[in-house]
Each structure stands twice: as C-alpha cells, then as structure tokens.
Scaffold this motif. Structure first.
Motif, PDB file in Angstrom:
ATOM      1  N   GLU A 321       0.819  -1.355   0.017  1.00  0.00           N
ATOM      2  CA  GLU A 321       0.092  -0.109   0.155  1.00  0.00           C
ATOM      3  C   GLU A 321       1.018   1.268  -0.162  1.00  0.00           C
ATOM      4  N   TRP A 322       0.477   2.381  -0.800  1.00  0.00           N
ATOM      5  CA  TRP A 322       0.781   3.772  -0.684  1.00  0.00           C
ATOM      6  C   TRP A 322       0.080   4.472   0.106  1.00  0.00           C
ATOM      7  N   VAL A 323       0.410   5.130   1.030  1.00  0.00           N
ATOM      8  CA  VAL A 323      -0.575   5.870   2.405  1.00  0.00           C
ATOM      9  C   VAL A 323      -0.215   7.371   2.235  1.00  0.00           C
ATOM     10  N   PRO A 324      -1.069   8.316   1.576  1.00  0.00           N
ATOM     11  CA  PRO A 324      -0.585   9.624   1.671  1.00  0.00           C
ATOM     12  C   PRO A 324      -0.880  10.124   3.158  1.00  0.00           C
ATOM     13  N   LEU A 325       0.214  10.828   3.885  1.00  0.00           N
ATOM     14  CA  LEU A 325      -0.149  11.344   5.128  1.00  0.00           C
ATOM     15  C   LEU A 325       0.305  12.840   5.366  1.00  0.00           C
ATOM     16  N   GLY A 326      -0.544  13.783   5.004  1.00  0.00           N
ATOM     17  CA  GLY A 326      -0.293  15.163   4.891  1.00  0.00           C
ATOM     18  C   GLY A 326       0.582  15.160   3.548  1.00  0.00           C
ATOM     19  N   SER A 327       1.603  15.933   3.813  1.00  0.00           N
ATOM     20  CA  SER A 327       2.717  16.014   2.419  1.00  0.00           C
ATOM     21  C   SER A 327       3.449  14.988   2.587  1.00  0.00           C
TER      22      SER A 327
END
Length: 347
Positions: A321-327
């Motif tokens: 998985e690729w998980v965006p966390l803010g920037s």
C-alpha cells in the motif's frame, strides 16, 4: 450434526471470554460448557502461561460428573499434549463430555490432534464454527507460531533522497504531524518496540505510543539492543513497562528470547544501524517507510550495509500500500520472496 443456535451463541460468548486473556506465548482461548438442553453450565478462559487452559478452567467450576453428556464449545481445538498442563482433550474425555464444537484447528505439530483423539474416544466433534472471528482474535499468535519468532516490522523515516538526518545529525522533524501520529498508532499495535543503544544515546526516546501528550491505552515493551550502557536517567526508564536490555549484536538471539517471553509482534524503530541489521539478518516481515518531500543530501543515509554487493543481490520488495499522510507518503511493503503478504489488521 450441525451446529445449533445455542452452540453458536456459546461460541460468541467463548470468543468474548478468550479476549480477556493476555497476549503471550500461549493463545487466547475461551470455553463454554453446555448441558444437553443448551443451558450454560460453566465458562472459562486461559489466564496465561502455566495456568489451566480454557476447557479445564471451565470444567473446574463443575462438580464431578456434572459435565457428563455435555457439550464443550471452544475457540481453539483442544490440545493433545502435556506441557505445564495436561492435554485438554483428555480432560474433556475424562469429564464425560459428549460433544465438542471448536473454531480453529491447533497449528502445533505437538499440541494439535486433539480433535482426532476426541473422536477416537467416541466424542462428537464439529470444527470451524466462527473460524474467521477466532482467527482474527489470535492472528498475532498464529503468525508467531508460523514464523517461530515474533512478526517483525521495520520502520524508518527518510527524506526524498534517502537520508535519515542532516549532516549535523539533526533529524526532528523530517516528516510532518500526520506521519508522526501514524507511527504512534502503529507502535500501539505492537507487543514490543526496539531501538539500538546509539539511538538511546543520541535521541533519548521515550518509546511510548502517544496521542499528543497522552499515552495510548496499549504500550509496547521497550527493547534496547547493543553493548553501550543506557544512562540511568534515560527516558526509556520512565516507560510504563520495564525495558529489556540485550547486550548483543546477535539479532536471532534477541528475537528468540522475545518469542520465549510471548512477544508476538516487534516494531523496530532504531535508526539506520539497527534497521539495516534487521534487514541484513533477514528479520523483516514488513517495512514501513515514511518519505518526506525534502532534500537533505550528505552522508546520513536511512540505510547502511544490508548485505547487497551487486544489483543482482538487491532486496526486492512487494508494495502492499501507498498511504498519503499530509505532505508525506508511507510505503508499506514486504520482501518479494514472502508468499504471505502482511495483513494490515494484525499487529
């Protein structure tokens, strides 16, 4: 003979009871004893290593002969071996239990086989009732049994160009608040958290799992690996759990000791040296790599030597998985040779 409504309700209750038991070297197991008409006669659960197993705990609450003809509903196949306690299958047979309904097969080469022993004694056995729920409850224990050691997650944070710190050693903060909060949530899912003595001396980490300044309900056991002494006033000494210190660089010895203590999952957060050592030793089941959109340059790499001398020896990964966390961006991955992708729901 199909599972009836009373037995299904009893399994619900057994799963609830099992969750009361501690995570550790033994699985969490619950048991309910039903009379032939479906009335609950007794309940029990496993209270920890060395204590009676769930079936025996439930039977102990009945008078001699009271369980004769009854049904035992258990979340895990009754064991078939003698350890610190006797075989539960034999205890059920001796008590006169006529039927056993259980959720999951015991995966142990030694402890398994209880169902067959029960059937050989004339006990009616039904397997698989609410197996998914029982599996979810003890997923960490099952994975540790499969591996023969704790499941190990190796985490690090890095700049976009692969640095863990600026050249002067400063590293707070490469990632933003969303990524740091995610780390704390994942710490709280682990049984233990490991760092090297270098990280303890350089950063003095608390190794707690927090929501802001508040401690989260579950705290991982702090583990410090390395030969340099930890100062008496180090923050790790103020952790809710007493820290474990390992004056060794042999990681296989460390994880074997943790496994014997009942640690099912280990979160490695100890900087480039320790992360690289776990990777080089082949002791990384899951990687959490937090990538910040910042460039640092210099020589403070997020990983050092992991035993790769040529591109042909590269450690290939499968991204789960690729998980965006803010920037920032979190990459969740496991070694590509691993045929068992990691379940994000299990710690």
């Amino acid at each position: 003979m199909a599972v009836n409504a009373a037995e299904r309700n009893a399994m619900d209750r057994a799963l609830h009871l099992a969750a009361r038991g501690p995570r550790g070297a033994n699985p969490q197991v619950g048991a309910v004893i039903l009379s032939p008409d479906g009335t609950v006669l007794a309940e029990g659960w496993h209270h920890g290593a060395g204590t009676p197993h769930a079936e025996v705990d439930a039977l102990s609450k009945l008078a001699p002969g009271e369980a004769r003809g009854a049904t035992a509903v258990v979340t895990l196949e009754p064991c078939n071996h003698t350890g610190r306690t006797g075989p539960c299958a034999v205890a059920l047979i001796d008590a006169g239990i006529a039927r056993v309904v259980y959720a999951l097969d015991d995966p142990g080469a030694v402890s398994g086989g209880g169902a067959e022993r029960l059937r050989s004694a004339g006990v009616d056995v039904e397997a698989g009732e609410q197996a998914d729920a029982a599996h979810a409850l003890i997923a960490g224990w099952l994975e540790a049994q499969r591996l023969g050691r704790p499941q190990i997650t190796v985490k690090w944070a890095q700049s976009l160009d692969g640095r863990a710190a600026a050249d002067d050693g400063s590293s707070q903060w490469i990632t933003g608040p969303a990524a740091r909060a995610d780390v704390h949530r994942r710490r709280a899912e682990a049984d233990a958290i490991a760092v090297g003595t270098g990280t303890v001396l350089a950063d003095d980490p608390a190794l707690t799992a927090r929501d802001g300044d508040a401690l989260l309900p579950h705290q991982p056991i702090p583990v410090v690996i390395g030969s340099r002494p930890t100062p008496a006033d180090a923050a790790v000494h103020r952790h809710p759990h007493s820290p474990l210190f390992f004056d060794t660089h042999d990681l296989h010895t460390v994880v074997a000791d943790l496994h014997a203590r009942g640690v099912q999952s280990l979160f490695v957060e100890g900087g480039p040296t320790l992360a690289s050592a776990f990777l080089q030793a082949g002791l990384a089941d899951r990687l959490l790599v937090y990538i910040a959109p910042v460039l640092l340059g210099g020589g403070r790499l997020a990983l050092t030597d992991i035993g790769v001398a040529s591109i042909g020896e590269a450690r290939r990964l499968t991204i789960d998985e690729w998980v965006p966390l803010g920037s920032d961006l979190l990459a969740i991955a496991h070694p590509a040779h691993d045929a068992h992708p990691r379940n994000e729901g299990a710690a």
